[in-house]
Structures are given as C-alpha cells and as structure tokens.
Write a protein that holds these residues in place. Structure first.
Motif, PDB file in Angstrom:
ATOM      1  N   TYR A 125      83.921  34.060   5.024  1.00  0.00           N
ATOM      2  CA  TYR A 125      82.990  33.202   6.092  1.00  0.00           C
ATOM      3  C   TYR A 125      83.685  33.076   7.392  1.00  0.00           C
ATOM      4  O   TYR A 125      84.847  33.330   7.542  1.00  0.00           O
ATOM      5  N   TYR A 126      82.873  32.847   8.335  1.00  0.00           N
ATOM      6  CA  TYR A 126      83.396  32.868   9.620  1.00  0.00           C
ATOM      7  C   TYR A 126      82.272  32.328  10.789  1.00  0.00           C
ATOM      8  O   TYR A 126      81.256  32.357  10.390  1.00  0.00           O
ATOM      9  N   ASN A 127      82.939  31.412  11.595  1.00  0.00           N
ATOM     10  CA  ASN A 127      81.773  31.010  12.582  1.00  0.00           C
ATOM     11  C   ASN A 127      80.595  30.256  12.035  1.00  0.00           C
ATOM     12  O   ASN A 127      79.603  30.593  12.487  1.00  0.00           O
ATOM     13  N   LEU A 128      80.681  29.114  11.361  1.00  0.00           N
ATOM     14  CA  LEU A 128      79.931  28.219  10.699  1.00  0.00           C
ATOM     15  C   LEU A 128      78.976  29.139   9.909  1.00  0.00           C
ATOM     16  O   LEU A 128      77.950  28.659   9.626  1.00  0.00           O
ATOM     17  N   SER A 129      79.455  30.099   9.434  1.00  0.00           N
ATOM     18  CA  SER A 129      78.661  30.880   8.256  1.00  0.00           C
ATOM     19  C   SER A 129      78.377  30.102   6.938  1.00  0.00           C
ATOM     20  O   SER A 129      77.508  30.521   6.113  1.00  0.00           O
ATOM     21  N   CYS A 130      79.173  29.226   6.825  1.00  0.00           N
ATOM     22  CA  CYS A 130      79.587  28.379   5.497  1.00  0.00           C
ATOM     23  C   CYS A 130      78.806  27.062   5.711  1.00  0.00           C
ATOM     24  O   CYS A 130      79.422  26.567   6.683  1.00  0.00           O
ATOM     25  N   PRO A 131      78.019  26.667   4.839  1.00  0.00           N
ATOM     26  CA  PRO A 131      77.458  25.136   5.313  1.00  0.00           C
ATOM     27  C   PRO A 131      78.318  24.041   5.066  1.00  0.00           C
ATOM     28  O   PRO A 131      77.941  22.979   5.479  1.00  0.00           O
ATOM     29  N   PHE A 132      79.541  24.076   4.522  1.00  0.00           N
ATOM     30  CA  PHE A 132      80.433  23.127   4.328  1.00  0.00           C
ATOM     31  C   PHE A 132      81.711  23.158   5.547  1.00  0.00           C
ATOM     32  O   PHE A 132      82.419  22.058   5.528  1.00  0.00           O
ATOM     33  N   GLU A 133      81.486  24.152   6.344  1.00  0.00           N
ATOM     34  CA  GLU A 133      82.408  24.053   7.555  1.00  0.00           C
ATOM     35  C   GLU A 133      82.296  22.975   8.299  1.00  0.00           C
ATOM     36  O   GLU A 133      81.266  22.340   8.917  1.00  0.00           O
ATOM     37  N   TRP A 134      83.342  22.567   8.998  1.00  0.00           N
ATOM     38  CA  TRP A 134      83.552  21.703  10.064  1.00  0.00           C
ATOM     39  C   TRP A 134      83.467  22.290  11.503  1.00  0.00           C
ATOM     40  O   TRP A 134      84.339  23.213  11.592  1.00  0.00           O
ATOM     41  N   TYR A 135      82.772  21.798  12.391  1.00  0.00           N
ATOM     42  CA  TYR A 135      82.800  22.435  13.876  1.00  0.00           C
ATOM     43  C   TYR A 135      84.100  22.346  14.395  1.00  0.00           C
ATOM     44  O   TYR A 135      84.752  23.502  15.132  1.00  0.00           O
ATOM     45  N   LYS A 136      84.937  21.114  14.172  1.00  0.00           N
ATOM     46  CA  LYS A 136      86.306  21.144  14.906  1.00  0.00           C
ATOM     47  C   LYS A 136      87.319  22.033  14.370  1.00  0.00           C
ATOM     48  O   LYS A 136      88.347  22.081  15.085  1.00  0.00           O
ATOM     49  N   TYR A 137      86.959  22.706  13.183  1.00  0.00           N
ATOM     50  CA  TYR A 137      88.123  23.451  12.697  1.00  0.00           C
ATOM     51  C   TYR A 137      87.707  25.129  13.121  1.00  0.00           C
ATOM     52  O   TYR A 137      88.374  26.078  12.724  1.00  0.00           O
ATOM     53  N   SER A 138      86.390  25.159  13.161  1.00  0.00           N
ATOM     54  CA  SER A 138      85.807  26.628  13.547  1.00  0.00           C
ATOM     55  C   SER A 138      86.310  27.085  14.949  1.00  0.00           C
ATOM     56  O   SER A 138      85.467  26.730  15.764  1.00  0.00           O
ATOM     57  N   CYS A 139      87.561  27.692  15.100  1.00  0.00           N
ATOM     58  CA  CYS A 139      87.731  28.189  16.406  1.00  0.00           C
ATOM     59  C   CYS A 139      86.834  29.335  16.899  1.00  0.00           C
ATOM     60  O   CYS A 139      86.611  29.136  18.375  1.00  0.00           O
ATOM     61  N   ALA A 140      86.043  29.967  16.180  1.00  0.00           N
ATOM     62  CA  ALA A 140      85.194  30.981  16.718  1.00  0.00           C
ATOM     63  C   ALA A 140      83.883  30.005  17.469  1.00  0.00           C
ATOM     64  O   ALA A 140      83.522  30.527  18.477  1.00  0.00           O
ATOM     65  N   ALA A 141      83.579  28.887  16.853  1.00  0.00           N
ATOM     66  CA  ALA A 141      82.421  28.306  17.388  1.00  0.00           C
ATOM     67  C   ALA A 141      82.785  27.513  18.501  1.00  0.00           C
ATOM     68  O   ALA A 141      81.794  27.239  19.546  1.00  0.00           O
ATOM     69  N   MET A 142      84.223  27.118  18.774  1.00  0.00           N
ATOM     70  CA  MET A 142      84.499  26.317  19.802  1.00  0.00           C
ATOM     71  C   MET A 142      84.906  27.115  21.008  1.00  0.00           C
ATOM     72  O   MET A 142      85.017  26.622  22.160  1.00  0.00           O
TER      73      MET A 142
END
Length: 437
Positions: A125-142
C-alpha cells in the motif's frame, strides 16, 4: 357574477405564470452556479453525480484532480453518505488493488522494486491506497517539498526492501488451513495502533479481509506543523479510536485504546483497560475479556493479548504502569494453562534532537531545533526500562522489539520523531507480530 368569476380566473392564471417564470429563473441560476463552481468546490448538489462516476482523464481534467486525489475524495464522500452504517471494507471492496499511479511508483527504481515474482502483484500500500490508512502517517500524502519527498522515498524503500519478509509472514499465517481461528486483542496508544493499521493495510492488499469496522471520527485534528492545507479533518483517513478486522481464515484483531477514546466524554471509551482486566482476574477466576468497546463483537474468548505502554507517560510513570501490568495481569495469567498468549511490544525509539532522543515534557524546552529528528541515537531509554521489567518466558510469552536505533530518518518529522511514516518501519514489526500469533 360572471364578471367576478372571469376576474378571479384571470388572476389565478397570472399567478401561475409568475410562479412558472420564477421557477425557470431559479433553476437557470442554480445550473449556472453548478457549472461555474470551482473545480475543487465539492457541493452537496453535485457530489453524488461526480463520485458515482469512474475516474477518467477527462473527468480528472474537469475536476482538477489526479486519479489518486479523486479516489481519496470519493472515499470521503462515501464515508459521509454511509456514516450511519456499513463497514469500511464494504464501501471500498472495488479498491483491492493499488491504483495505477501508485503502482507505477512502487515498481520503479525510486520505489525500490522488490523483483520477487512470488509476491502477489497487489501486495503493498502507498499514499492512501489503503482505506485504513491515516493521513497523518502517510508521508507521501503530506509531502510538499524536497525534504518530504526524500523522507517518503526512504520510508518506502525500507518497506520494499523488507516486503518479501512481510509477505511471507502474511502468507504463512493467513493461508494456513490448519490454523485454529485466533481472536487477538491489541490495547495501547497510537504507537500500537500503527501496527494495527499496518496489519489491516497489508492484509487488505492481499484481499484476505472478510469484515471490518473502523470507528472513524467525525472530527479529528490535523497533523501539527502541516505546511500545506489539511485534507482530512474527519471521516476516512482522519483518525479512529476502536477498530476491528476479521480475516477470511477466521482470525480477528480488535484494537482498543488502553486509556479511553479521544473524546471529552470518557464514557465513549474505557478509561483504563488494565484496571478492568485486573478486576476481571480478581473477581472472575483469572480470566480476561475484550470489554465492551471493540468495534466488532468478538466471536469468542480472547486467544492473544498484545500490549504496549506507549510514550504518553513519563518514564517514571511508565515503570509503575508496567509493574502493575506484570504483577496484576501477566503473572497471574502465565500460571494457568487455558489463557491468552501474552505479547508485549517494546516502545519504538524516539529520535528527537535531545540527549537521549526523548521528548522533553517541560514547557518551552522543545524548541525548533530540538523538535528535529536525528538519524540515530545511542540507546532507547524506554526500551531499556521495559526490557528490565518485562521478560519473555517469565511474565510474557513474547517480547517484540523494533530494533530501530538508526531509523530516525523514517519518522513522520514535522515535530513528530516517534511515529513512523507508513508504509515503513512499522510494517516489518507488524509482520513479526503476526508471526508471533
């Protein structure tokens, strides 16, 4: 009399014509407003039309969104629409595979391609590709600058480097038909919750989750020191308290915070899970249960207890809590035959720019320089304390360590030098935790 009726009828006709013109004018203005809305201005009146469509380059250009951004926005919409029911998994059952733009990165040299033909192509998984991810831990998204991109790449390369080991752990545990169904209870703070997220996301990518319930909060604070606009203030990818997943092989994992939920109303969560377990042991004949705050009801008795004291307490307070855990819960359970397997996860290393890497709790001491993450520290004082109190084979069955003294570059940063970017260091520990089950 006839003249009066004629006047009345003419008045009614005039009124009807006025109403008709008013409606036409209103809808003309409404349509103009809809057409002239800014590309990213998602209003209630057109959300359903937009997010029921499949992404296409034409739609992306019209909305000003990449495929990844569209997927995330659609999850937010679906969560709002289904707030009163439905699990996370059921809402996103059509998203078992990583989207094309994410896959291109994962298989590139920058992504650190694992080149192992045995690993399923959907793994990861990567960059919120998983529906269980938190935004604040996805460095790719931030990420919004070169330094962020370097941190994201380093974390993902670490994940890809260990992906074979991670996959083998999931394959051996989740695809073994001989295993008896297990019911795991995880309780701790946000550090243990990261391991739950990792277990859920890697399992989701392998399409082995049968049921899930994630209690996403309607409102959740944005990450501190976020320089870009916060994308999630509630709902999917923001934050949750309790969460449960059930795998197709019958295994189920339930996470509940050990010191209540993040609400002012303490009744929404357990104020102290350990205190409740101590009461159960003292009054129910050395038995412990899940409590009443799991997201899904457990299907049977607890088979595994996973605990971590976390990093919210001072080291002195952590010592007292751990001594209580060992004397009041772990030791009594270890003496009986039919009991849950006890696994203690050692607190990961903090890499703040201080003498021992720890966050300084005194007000005003954590200035900008001390809040920066260093790549390595000499030792982890929390781990040293915990390993002195908790002993594998003596008062717990398994003691699981991060072995992360030199992984300071993989933290979320932005003043957070304790949580790791996801995917990243937490995934390897989560895989080893899964094997310990």
């Amino acid at each position: 009399m006839q003249a009066t009726q004629f006047i009345r009828q003419r008045t009614i006709v005039k009124f009807a014509i006025i109403v008709l013109f008013a409606k036409v004018a209103y809808f003309h203005i409404f349509d103009d407003r809809t057409l002239s809305a800014a590309p990213n201005d998602y209003q209630i009146y057109n959300e359903e039309l937009v997010y029921e469509e499949d992404w296409s380059p034409e739609l992306g250009e019209k909305l000003g969104l990449t495929q990844k951004e569209f997927r995330v926005k659609r999850r937010q919409y679906r969560w709002r629409r289904n707030q009163k029911g439905g699990s996370t998994l059921n809402q996103f059952r059509d998203e078992q595979k990583v989207e094309n733009d994410d896959r291109a990165f994962m298989n590139s040299d920058d992504g650190g391609n694992h080149n192992d033909v045995n690993i399923p192509p959907t793994m990861g998984y990567y960059n919120l590709s998983c529906p269980f991810e938190w935004y604040k831990y996805s460095c790719a998204a931030m990420q919004d600058n070169t330094v962020d991109e370097q941190i994201t790449a380093a974390s993902f390369q670490y994940y890809q480097k260990h992906l074979v080991e991670i996959w083998r752990a999931f394959d051996s545990v989740l695809n073994d038909p001989q295993q008896q169904p297990k019911r795991i209870f995880m309780t701790g703070d946000s550090l243990l919750r990261q391991l739950f997220i990792s277990l859920a996301c890697n399992a989701f990518s392998l399409n082995v989750i049968e049921q899930s319930e994630i209690q996403w909060r309607k409102t959740w604070p944005c990450p501190e020191k976020l320089t870009t606009k916060c994308a999630f203030t509630g709902g999917e990818h923001s934050g949750f308290d309790a969460a449960s997943i059930r795998f197709k092989n019958g295994m189920e994992i339930h996470f509940v915070p050990h010191r209540g939920f993040a609400y002012k109303d303490s009744s929404k969560g357990e104020p102290d899970v350990l205190e409740r377990m101590k009461w159960q042991i003292d009054n129910l004949g050395i038995k412990v249960g899940f409590g009443k705050k799991t997201a899904l009801p457990p299907s049977g008795p607890m088979t595994h207890l996973v605990y971590n004291v976390g990093a919210h307490f001072s080291i002195w307070d952590s010592r007292n809590i751990l001594n209580s855990f060992v004397s009041d819960i772990a030791k009594p359970l270890m003496k009986i035959e039919r009991r849950p397997k006890i696994i203690y996860v050692v607190t990961p290393t903090a890499h703040f720019n201080t003498g021992d890497g720890q966050y300084i709790r005194k007000k005003g001491r954590m200035d900008g320089e001390r809040s920066k993450c260093v790549e390595r520290v000499r030792y982890n004082p929390r781990a040293k304390l915990e390993k002195r109190i908790v002993k594998a084979g003596v008062n717990v069955d398994v003691l699981l360590e991060y072995d992360d003294l030199e992984l300071g570059a993989l933290h979320v940063q932005r003043g957070d030098c304790i949580h790791y970017c996801m995917p990243g260091a937490a995934d390897l520990v989560a895989a080893r935790l899964l094997e310990s089950f």
